[in-house]
Motif scaffolding. Structure first.
Motif, PDB file in Angstrom:
ATOM      1  N   PRO A 239       0.838  -1.250   0.008  1.00 51.43           N
ATOM      2  CA  PRO A 239       0.110  -0.192  -0.116  1.00 51.43           C
ATOM      3  C   PRO A 239       0.774   1.378   0.029  1.00 51.43           C
ATOM      4  CG  PRO A 239      -0.662  -1.481   1.654  1.00 51.43           C
ATOM      5  CD  PRO A 239       0.542  -1.932   1.201  1.00 51.43           C
ATOM      6  N   ASN A 240       2.074   1.277  -0.025  1.00 53.35           N
ATOM      7  CA  ASN A 240       3.041   2.347   0.447  1.00 53.35           C
ATOM      8  C   ASN A 240       3.352   3.136  -0.915  1.00 53.35           C
ATOM      9  OD1 ASN A 240       2.917   1.309   3.082  1.00 53.35           O
ATOM     10  ND2 ASN A 240       4.932   0.163   2.798  1.00 53.35           N
ATOM     11  N   HIS A 241       3.552   2.744  -1.780  1.00 56.27           N
ATOM     12  CA  HIS A 241       3.821   3.713  -2.986  1.00 56.27           C
ATOM     13  C   HIS A 241       3.335   3.230  -4.246  1.00 56.27           C
ATOM     14  CE1 HIS A 241       7.274   5.295  -0.647  1.00 56.27           C
ATOM     15  NE2 HIS A 241       7.555   4.016  -0.285  1.00 56.27           N
ATOM     16  N   LYS A 242       2.703   1.988  -4.523  1.00 54.61           N
ATOM     17  CA  LYS A 242       2.032   1.627  -5.657  1.00 54.61           C
ATOM     18  C   LYS A 242       0.784   2.308  -6.188  1.00 54.61           C
ATOM     19  CE  LYS A 242       5.113  -1.616  -5.192  1.00 54.61           C
ATOM     20  NZ  LYS A 242       6.559  -1.345  -5.750  1.00 54.61           N
ATOM     21  N   GLY A 243       1.002   2.882  -7.353  1.00 55.27           N
ATOM     22  CA  GLY A 243      -0.437   3.932  -7.753  1.00 55.27           C
ATOM     23  C   GLY A 243      -0.058   5.445  -7.326  1.00 55.27           C
ATOM     24  N   SER A 262       4.393   8.704  -1.856  1.00 50.32           N
ATOM     25  CA  SER A 262       4.223   7.670  -0.737  1.00 50.32           C
ATOM     26  C   SER A 262       2.464   8.060  -0.277  1.00 50.32           C
ATOM     27  CB  SER A 262       4.988   8.279   0.581  1.00 50.32           C
ATOM     28  OG  SER A 262       6.386   7.899   0.193  1.00 50.32           O
ATOM     29  N   ARG A 263       2.066   6.980   0.319  1.00 48.33           N
ATOM     30  CA  ARG A 263       0.575   6.910   0.887  1.00 48.33           C
ATOM     31  C   ARG A 263       0.608   6.568   2.209  1.00 48.33           C
ATOM     32  NH1 ARG A 263      -0.693   3.262  -2.299  1.00 48.33           N
ATOM     33  NH2 ARG A 263      -1.832   4.189  -4.096  1.00 48.33           N
ATOM     34  N   GLN A 281       3.761   5.843   6.276  1.00 47.44           N
ATOM     35  CA  GLN A 281       5.072   5.667   5.089  1.00 47.44           C
ATOM     36  C   GLN A 281       5.392   6.911   4.837  1.00 47.44           C
ATOM     37  OE1 GLN A 281       7.611   3.457   3.032  1.00 47.44           O
ATOM     38  NE2 GLN A 281       6.083   2.997   4.338  1.00 47.44           N
ATOM     39  N   ILE A 282       4.418   8.100   4.639  1.00 45.52           N
ATOM     40  CA  ILE A 282       4.987   9.199   4.394  1.00 45.52           C
ATOM     41  C   ILE A 282       6.014   9.851   5.424  1.00 45.52           C
ATOM     42  CG2 ILE A 282       4.187  11.745   4.011  1.00 45.52           C
ATOM     43  CD1 ILE A 282       1.762  10.813   3.048  1.00 45.52           C
ATOM     44  N   GLU A 283       5.759   9.718   6.754  1.00 46.25           N
ATOM     45  CA  GLU A 283       6.292  10.333   8.026  1.00 46.25           C
ATOM     46  C   GLU A 283       7.903   9.239   7.830  1.00 46.25           C
ATOM     47  OE1 GLU A 283       2.506  11.826   8.235  1.00 46.25           O
ATOM     48  OE2 GLU A 283       3.155   9.496   8.066  1.00 46.25           O
ATOM     49  N   GLU A 315      -3.817   9.806   1.911  1.00 50.78           N
ATOM     50  CA  GLU A 315      -4.339   8.824   2.857  1.00 50.78           C
ATOM     51  C   GLU A 315      -5.111   8.041   2.541  1.00 50.78           C
ATOM     52  OE1 GLU A 315      -4.322   9.906   7.094  1.00 50.78           O
ATOM     53  OE2 GLU A 315      -4.574  11.830   6.211  1.00 50.78           O
ATOM     54  N   ALA A 316      -5.190   6.758   2.853  1.00 50.88           N
ATOM     55  CA  ALA A 316      -6.363   5.858   2.635  1.00 50.88           C
ATOM     56  C   ALA A 316      -6.539   4.659   3.508  1.00 50.88           C
ATOM     57  CB  ALA A 316      -6.327   5.211   1.174  1.00 50.88           C
ATOM     58  N   GLY A 317      -7.687   4.230   3.558  1.00 51.28           N
ATOM     59  CA  GLY A 317      -8.016   2.940   4.546  1.00 51.28           C
ATOM     60  C   GLY A 317      -7.260   1.953   4.012  1.00 51.28           C
ATOM     61  N   LEU A 318      -7.260   0.592   4.705  1.00 55.56           N
ATOM     62  CA  LEU A 318      -6.500  -0.415   4.164  1.00 55.56           C
ATOM     63  C   LEU A 318      -6.906  -1.025   2.833  1.00 55.56           C
ATOM     64  CD1 LEU A 318      -4.103  -2.102   4.668  1.00 55.56           C
ATOM     65  CD2 LEU A 318      -5.433  -3.551   6.110  1.00 55.56           C
TER      66      LEU A 318
END
Length: 339
Positions: A239-243, A262-263, A281-283, A315-318
């Protein structure tokens, strides 16, 4: 041995105030107590799981213990990750020892190989020519990469979105293979140390399984353990960088380079635990050496700083984070499906 320090801040005026604020709040200070508790709990959990394996009497039911073993192997990888980022101890030597123990010895996964690869990822996240995490492999990340695939690799690229999670079941094996292939590129002293620890891991893992159960059961246990371990790690990193943005020639400073690629994943304490803090991931990319429990505290500071500068903070939900990543992979394969 490379270490995972933050890259230089080009155009640092955007990042400097945020860095100063994080230091003033003590968010870059070590959290020794947290890591002592985390490492101790994880070691006890692994020991309890293996005790259950040894006390099982060789029943096929023992295979079910591969599930908690995969979960706590994931915790072990997260500790190695934090050690590589110099988050745990003050000295690099101590962090390296922790990384070698939690990577090579406990997981059979090369700390030196991972550290080098991950360092290059942090320096240039999502950059096609510089980030090893988006180079051509079993999966592709741009349409330009996709159209160059042939044969079975082309089939994988064409259908990679729906094959993504099944392919993660092979990731645990792929990590160990990459470790072995990389050993010859390690400096001689590092190669010798890691080779001994990897051999000790293989011998110990094999001995424990064959002592506790018949060969057929041992094979089934090892396959399930590594499949679930790979799935767990893949689901933590995907979930961290894809897209997200893939810079191509932009001269971004540190803040924009890390934030726009990052997300973050929204969630509570359970999400924090399952994803090992990588949901911030951003932090984490802005402050690689920030101890894991401080990432949650840094998030509102980073979010507000980005708002003031007009920089998109994602940001996004899982579930939605996986959906965004899969949509990107599906779109990358579109030219192949059109043909």
């Amino acid at each position: 041995m490379p270490t995972l320090a933050a890259p230089p801040c080009v155009g640092g005026s955007e990042f400097a105030p945020l860095l100063r604020l994080a230091k003033e709040r003590g968010l870059l200070d070590r959290r020794t107590g947290f890591y002592v508790r985390t490492i101790t709990f994880n070691a006890l959990a692994l020991a309890a799981t293996w005790a259950g394996v040894l006390l099982s009497g060789g029943s096929w039911w023992v295979v079910l213990l591969a599930v908690p073993l995969a979960v706590f192997s994931g915790r072990t990888a997260f500790i190695g990750h934090d050690a590589g980022h110099q988050q745990i101890a003050r000295g690099r030597a101590a962090n390296r020892v922790l990384g070698l123990i939690h990577g090579d010895l406990l997981l059979g996964m090369g700390y030196g190989w991972w550290n080098d690869k991950h360092n290059r990822h942090h320096a240039n996240p999502n950059h096609v020519d510089k980030d090893p995490d988006v180079e051509v492999g079993a999966l592709v990340w741009t349409r330009a990469q996709a159209v160059q695939r042939h044969g079975f690799a082309r089939y994988l690229a064409k259908h990679q979105a729906r094959l993504f999670f099944p392919m993660l079941l092979l990731e645990g094996f792929a990590l160990k293979l990459a470790t072995v292939l990389d050993l010859r590129r390690r400096p001689p002293r590092d190669r010798a140390v890691e080779a001994v620890l990897l051999a000790a891991h293989l011998a110990g893992y094999t001995a424990l399984l064959l002592t506790a159960m018949p060969v057929g059961t041992a094979v089934a246990f090892a396959v399930l353990h590594h499949a679930l371990f790979g799935l767990h790690l893949g689901c933590s990193f995907a979930p961290n960088h894809k897209g997200m943005a893939m810079p191509d020639g932009q001269r971004w400073g540190h803040l924009r380079r890390q934030v726009l690629t990052s997300r973050d994943v929204r969630g509570g304490r359970i999400t924090d635990w399952l994803l090992g803090g990588l949901n911030y991931q951003i932090e984490h990319h802005l402050f690689p050496s920030m101890p894991r429990p401080h990432l949650r505290l840094a998030q509102p500071l980073v979010r507000e700083h980005c708002r003031r500068l007009g920089i998109a903070y994602t940001e996004a939900g899982l579930v939605e984070s996986y959906a965004q990543a899969l949509r990107h992979m599906h779109a990358v394969g579109a030219p192949l499906r059109a043909g």
